[in-house]
Write an enzyme that holds these catalytic residues in place. Structure first.
Site, PDB file in Angstrom:
ATOM      1  N   SER A 151      -2.581  -8.019   2.593  1.00  0.00           N
ATOM      2  CA  SER A 151      -2.913  -7.931   4.030  1.00  0.00           C
ATOM      3  C   SER A 151      -3.321  -9.292   4.574  1.00  0.00           C
ATOM      4  O   SER A 151      -2.949  -9.687   5.685  1.00  0.00           O
ATOM      5  CB  SER A 151      -4.055  -6.937   4.256  1.00  0.00           C
ATOM      6  OG  SER A 151      -3.689  -5.663   3.826  1.00  0.00           O
ATOM      7  N   LYS A 153     -15.913  -7.983   5.298  1.00  0.00           N
ATOM      8  CA  LYS A 153     -14.620  -8.659   5.414  1.00  0.00           C
ATOM      9  C   LYS A 153     -14.258  -8.976   6.865  1.00  0.00           C
ATOM     10  O   LYS A 153     -13.215  -9.570   7.106  1.00  0.00           O
ATOM     11  CB  LYS A 153     -13.519  -7.787   4.790  1.00  0.00           C
ATOM     12  CG  LYS A 153     -13.435  -7.902   3.264  1.00  0.00           C
ATOM     13  CD  LYS A 153     -12.101  -7.371   2.770  1.00  0.00           C
ATOM     14  CE  LYS A 153     -11.928  -7.516   1.265  1.00  0.00           C
ATOM     15  NZ  LYS A 153     -10.697  -6.867   0.780  1.00  0.00           N
ATOM     16  N   ARG A 163      -2.341  -6.055  -8.519  1.00  0.00           N
ATOM     17  CA  ARG A 163      -1.328  -7.086  -8.332  1.00  0.00           C
ATOM     18  C   ARG A 163      -1.411  -8.017  -9.538  1.00  0.00           C
ATOM     19  O   ARG A 163      -1.373  -7.565 -10.655  1.00  0.00           O
ATOM     20  CB  ARG A 163      -1.540  -7.802  -7.006  1.00  0.00           C
ATOM     21  CG  ARG A 163      -0.986  -7.027  -5.833  1.00  0.00           C
ATOM     22  CD  ARG A 163      -1.530  -7.494  -4.522  1.00  0.00           C
ATOM     23  NE  ARG A 163      -2.969  -7.278  -4.456  1.00  0.00           N
ATOM     24  CZ  ARG A 163      -3.683  -7.361  -3.353  1.00  0.00           C
ATOM     25  NH1 ARG A 163      -3.104  -7.661  -2.229  1.00  0.00           N
ATOM     26  NH2 ARG A 163      -4.975  -7.145  -3.370  1.00  0.00           N
ATOM     27  N   HIS A 211       0.845  -1.203   0.000  1.00  0.00           N
ATOM     28  CA  HIS A 211       0.000   0.000   0.000  1.00  0.00           C
ATOM     29  C   HIS A 211       0.882   1.255   0.000  1.00  0.00           C
ATOM     30  O   HIS A 211       0.602   2.214  -0.714  1.00  0.00           O
ATOM     31  CB  HIS A 211      -0.889   0.033   1.243  1.00  0.00           C
ATOM     32  CG  HIS A 211      -1.909  -1.070   1.312  1.00  0.00           C
ATOM     33  ND1 HIS A 211      -2.065  -1.861   2.419  1.00  0.00           N
ATOM     34  CD2 HIS A 211      -2.840  -1.499   0.412  1.00  0.00           C
ATOM     35  CE1 HIS A 211      -3.041  -2.738   2.210  1.00  0.00           C
ATOM     36  NE2 HIS A 211      -3.522  -2.546   1.001  1.00  0.00           N
TER      37      HIS A 211
END
Ligand code: ADP
Length: 165
Positions: A133, A41, A95, A17
């Protein structure tokens, strides 16, 4: 005036990030980092904790770049969050291929909701690309070393979190 909006869950903020934020700072006059509540989440860190960790990281980046960065929480529609903050450029990180399909759909939806809001995709340096993460949490939970993936503050916060169980 180019105002960028970089939204995410940031549970927790990683060096991936940070690399995206650094790159975004070269493109905008101001950057707003929007930390999503994201109840779906079930984040490990509370919104307050995620915002505090992000603030800490952004302070250093803002001093370095001289670009103002604000960190805000958000729970509503992304396009509304952009409007509220006067942002005209949505920043997302990409990504591998796995990110692409979801991001592709998001651009379509956001464009339908607000045709003025342009999305820009940035790729982190190769070294930071695999960092996610979710994996960082997994490694930390199992007692692994995450110092290559997150800042020292975040590493400490992860240790504390998993110590408490
Ligand atoms: P979200 O729940 O929106 O996916 P994340 O906190 O996981 O929130 O990620 C926020 C943004 O940062 C997303 O655009 C994501 O693709 C991007 N990102 C996360 N990690 C990396 C990385 N290592 N390299 C490039 N982009 C990344």
């Amino acid at each position: 005036m180019r105002i960028g909006l970089y939204p995410g869950t940031f549970d927790p903020v990683t060096l991936g990030h940070r690399d995206i934020i650094r790159r975004a700072l070269a493109l905008v006059d101001q950057l707003v980092v929007a930390v999503a509540v994201n109840r779906d989440k079930s984040p490990l860190f509370s919104l307050e904790e995620r915002t505090a960790m992000m603030n800490q990281m952004c302070q250093a980046l803002s001093n370095e770049s001289k670009v103002e960065i604000s960190v805000v929480p958000f729970e509503n529609l992304l396009v509304d969050c952009a409007k509220e903050n006067g942002a005209n450029l949505l920043i997302r990180g990409l990504r591998a291929v796995s990110d692409f399909e979801y991001e592709y759909q998001m651009v379509g939806m956001n464009r339908a909701l607000d045709p003025e809001l342009e999305t820009v995709f940035l790729m982190a340096d190769a070294h930071y690309q695999p960092i996610a993460s979710r994996l960082v949490k997994e490694v930390a939970r199992l007692g692994g070393n995450v110092s290559d993936f997150v800042s020292q503050d975040v590493e400490t916060a992860l240790k504390e979190k998993y110590k408490k169980g």
